[in-house]
Design an enzyme around this catalytic site. Structure first.
Site, mmCIF file in Angstrom:
data_model
loop_
_atom_site.group_PDB
_atom_site.id
_atom_site.type_symbol
_atom_site.label_atom_id
_atom_site.label_comp_id
_atom_site.label_asym_id
_atom_site.label_seq_id
_atom_site.Cartn_x
_atom_site.Cartn_y
_atom_site.Cartn_z
ATOM 1 N N GLU A 184 109.806 53.125 37.616
ATOM 2 C CA GLU A 184 108.340 53.056 37.445
ATOM 3 C C GLU A 184 107.692 53.121 38.827
ATOM 4 O O GLU A 184 106.851 52.303 39.191
ATOM 5 C CB GLU A 184 107.967 51.754 36.732
ATOM 6 C CG GLU A 184 108.704 51.573 35.412
ATOM 7 C CD GLU A 184 108.336 50.299 34.677
ATOM 8 O OE1 GLU A 184 108.234 49.249 35.317
ATOM 9 O OE2 GLU A 184 108.121 50.369 33.459
ATOM 10 N N CYS A 200 102.765 44.850 28.848
ATOM 11 C CA CYS A 200 101.897 44.477 29.970
ATOM 12 C C CYS A 200 100.569 45.223 29.962
ATOM 13 O O CYS A 200 99.521 44.649 30.296
ATOM 14 C CB CYS A 200 102.627 44.736 31.281
ATOM 15 S SG CYS A 200 103.392 46.372 31.402
HETATM 16 O O1 FUB Z 1 107.585 43.602 35.145
HETATM 17 C C1 FUB Z 1 106.370 43.265 34.510
HETATM 18 C C2 FUB Z 1 105.648 44.522 34.123
HETATM 19 O O2 FUB Z 1 106.428 45.220 33.158
HETATM 20 C C3 FUB Z 1 105.452 45.511 35.227
HETATM 21 O O3 FUB Z 1 104.312 45.323 35.984
HETATM 22 C C4 FUB Z 1 105.410 46.792 34.485
HETATM 23 O O4 FUB Z 1 105.617 47.905 35.307
HETATM 24 C C5 FUB Z 1 106.477 46.607 33.460
HETATM 25 O O5 FUB Z 1 107.719 46.911 33.995
HETATM 26 ZN ZN ZN Z 2 101.780 47.838 32.213
#
Ligand code: FUB
Ligand code: ZN
Length: 684
Positions: free
Chosen positions: A351, A438
């Site tokens: 990511e 999230c």
């Molecule tokens: O790790 C917590 C959240 O979940 C991150 O900010 C997002 O990218 C997702 O991986």
């Molecule tokens: Zn998110």
């Protein structure tokens, strides 16, 4: 920053705590009940605090106005915000419940038999949702949501342990792992706490209720400060997923307790007792000094939140090494790492940010949370400087890469926000729920907090950042009451009427944002032309303002054809279309029948911009301006061509087709059809 008056009591509380801390020794009740001991450092009432309380921050040039000071009425954001509060927030609460997020808390006090569900960061979903409610309550009471948030907060704080620790994952068998170095790296304990703090502050600023705020302070002061951080007697600390840094600094602004700022600074500095491999501090964007960073890399949300925390730290300390690094990273952002939509994060793998100019379209990650992080960071850079280039990024991310994250009906969400899409792989792109959920509540809290982004004050006057039908009821920093009413059909139309009504005639500067994309902007005051409007700057209108003075602004809204730096290989030979703040895209279902989207080219050989035909469709996608332009499809279309063939300079024969562009934020609201932002240009 005024000094807090109760140092001796705090020291007493602190030393009483060090005996109790992480061990299970219960804290005496008298201490618990007095936990919310700190008076607010600012002279402000909780009602008057904005998204960020930077009024006393020595290096903040601009200061937030409270969310409640701005009423956004019917219009572009009015409609979005209505949907957010009527549909998104309530439906997300039901999903949080049905996916076990609240049972995780109830289970710990014997009120549920359900097993723990969800990832290590499941608690943060609840906090982000409650923060969204808190911001919604700052715009007016919503008794049902208020009652729900009260209930949830009660259920959360019931779980808090005497030490202050509060987390539904590291309990029972897992309690022994709490804050172990590897858990700090992956376990999100501090990430959850960061969201708890942010939520607590927003709820306090909405209602004056300190329940969750006091619980957060208890966690920080009772559990974290005595046990983790600088000093041989304390254990090392790592954020793992930055978030705690910005939360601790906002807590400092709220409590005035300098230890909160110092701990944030210590975390930003990186505790070298927790050694991360190189790929670790790249991915986590923590663990080494923030000031040693030279470019954006690693997990995009982590990087953006770290930049937020570091900017907050700069706003409080003026530390030039932070400022230098922040500028370096910001230049990297806008010159080589940001999508035209304001989204960030090129790679699905990790990511993550990619290399410079690595900005693929259909495989773009562009997580909604990362675009939100980008907006939050730029909001802080704007507070530090009053420089409109940061407001330009706020607007770009908000209208495009963030706005695309929520469906128009408010119940489906994008986790990824790619700039090209082929549904043949089966991806529906918008979903009501993700196990890592999230983004949805993050989008909800952002839209709910939006009024707080419209204006700022400075010593010299008022800054207007965002345009929409909105009314500001606030005051200048010298206390003069001030009402500002915007009437506009922005972003469909580039005209706005802004009525300025100080309580009494007063000299101050009205800083009017002239967006970077605008051209030929015309400004008048009470009908008299004003010169000097420059794209990408604030137009400083200094005068003696009288009640009812009228600023008329007209931005040129001619669609612009944008090309990317040729080093962005995925955009080479292609263009994007932007009108006002909105980036446009092509969706298959708007194109003539039988014309495959991926085969079309845009014919911009002559006067590209003026050839767009603009039509407002009130019944399409919530009401949008559609852009039509001539394009073409080669007779031997790409879809029917061999994978490789001898190159020829001959331009193949093409057949004209009319292309219909819609705003990117509205894509995938009718069906998940092929979509692209960057369209090839017709060869001539
Ligand atoms: O790790 C917590 C959240 O979940 C991150 O900010 C997002 O990218 C997702 O991986
Ligand atoms: Zn998110």
């Amino acid at each position: 920053m005024p000094k807090r008056s109760q140092i001796s009591r705090r020291q007493f509380v602190g030393s009483a705590l060090s005996a109790a801390t992480v061990s299970s020794v219960p804290i005496p009740n008298f201490l618990l009940s007095s936990w919310g001991y700190s008076p607010n450092t600012s002279s402000l009432d909780w009602k008057d605090e904005g998204i960020l309380l930077v009024d006393k921050s020595p290096y903040a040039k601009l200061h937030n106005v409270p969310v409640r000071a701005v009423t956004i009425s019917q219009g572009f954001w009015g409609a979005r915000r209505q949907t957010n509060v009527d549909k998104s927030i309530p439906s997300m609460e039901r999903l949080l419940e049905s996916n076990g997020r609240m049972n995780n808390f109830l289970r710990l006090v014997g009120k549920s038999d359900a097993a723990q569900r969800g990832p290590v960061y499941a608690d943060s979903d609840v906090y982000k949702w409650t923060e969204a409610v808190a911001f919604a309550l700052q715009s007016g009471d919503r008794p049902e949501l208020h009652a729900l948030a009260d209930k949830i907060i009660k259920e959360v704080v019931e779980v808090q342990e005497p030490s202050g620790y509060l987390n539904t994952y590291y309990v029972g068998e897992r309690a022994k792992d709490r804050m172990a170095p590897d858990v700090q790296r992956w376990g999100h304990e501090l990430y959850n706490l960061g969201h708890m703090i942010q939520c607590a502050i927003a709820f306090y600023r909405a209602t004056g209720d300190r329940t969750l705020l006091d619980a957060s302070i208890h966690f920080v002061d009772g559990y974290l400060l005595p046990n983790f951080g600088q000093g041989g007697d304390k254990k090392p600390i790592l954020s793992g997923h930055p978030e705690i840094e910005l939360a601790l600094i906002e807590l400092y602004r709220t409590t005035g307790d300098k230890r909160h700022l110092e701990l944030a600074g210590y975390i930003l500095q990186g505790d070298d007792r927790i050694k991360l491999p190189q790929r670790g501090y790249v991915y986590h964007f923590s663990g080494i000094p923030f000031t040693s960073r030279t470019h954006l890399e690693g997990h995009a949300v982590r990087a953006m939140y770290a930049c937020c925390g570091a900017t907050d730290y700069y706003l409080e300390t003026g530390d030039q090494s932070y400022w230098k690094t922040l500028n370096l990273l910001w230049d990297d952002l806008v010159s080589a790492q940001m999508y035209v939509t304001g989204g960030v994060g090129a790679r699905s793998q990790g990511e993550a940010f990619g290399d410079s100019y690595e900005l693929p379209n259909s495989t773009a990650y562009g997580e909604s949370c990362a675009a939100i992080g980008n907006m939050m960071w730029n909001w802080r850079m704007l507070a530090a400087t009053g420089d409109a280039r940061y407001a330009d990024v706020v607007e770009r991310a908000l209208y495009n890469g963030i706005n695309s994250g929520m469906s128009l009906d408010g119940t489906l969400y994008c986790y990824r926000n790619p700039l090209g899409f082929d549904p043949s792989g089966g991806d529906q792109i918008r979903h009501p729920w993700y196990d890592t959920t999230c983004c949805p509540p993050n989008l909800e809290r952002t839209f709910a907090s939006l009024p707080g982004y419209f204006y700022s004050t400075s010593k010299a006057g008022l800054y207007l950042h965002l345009y929409d039908n909105a009314q500001l009821d606030w005051h200048l920093e010298d206390g003069t009451g001030l009402k500002v009413v915007q009437k506009t059909n922005y972003p469909w139309d580039g005209a706005a009427e802004i009525t300025v009504t100080p309580a009494k005639p007063a000299e101050f500067t009205f800083y009017l944002r002239i967006p970077g994309w605008s051209d030929g902007t015309q400004v008048t005051i009470n009908g008299k032309p004003v010169s000097g409007a420059t794209p990408g700057q604030y137009l400083a209108l200094r005068r003696r303002w009288s009640p009812g003075d009228l600023i008329d602004v007209k931005f040129g809204m001619t669609p612009q054809v944008i090309e990317a730096n040729p080093r962005v290989v995925d955009d080479y030979g292609r263009v994007a279309v932007q009108r006002g703040p909105l980036v446009y895209c092509l969706e298959q279902l708007d194109q003539p029948e039988g014309v495959p989207l991926f085969d079309v080219s845009l014919d911009i050989r002559h006067e590209p911009s003026s050839k767009f035909h603009e039509e407002f469709h009130g019944d399409l996608l919530g009401g949008i301006v559609v852009l039509k332009h001539m394009g073409a499809i080669y007779e031997k279309s790409a879809s029917h061509s061999a994978l490789y063939r001898p190159y020829t300079a001959d331009v193949p024969k093409a057949k004209q087709v009319e292309l219909r562009f819609v705003p990117y934020y509205a894509w995938a609201n009718r069906a998940a059809t092929p979509m692209q932002v960057w369209t090839p240009i017709l060869r001539s």
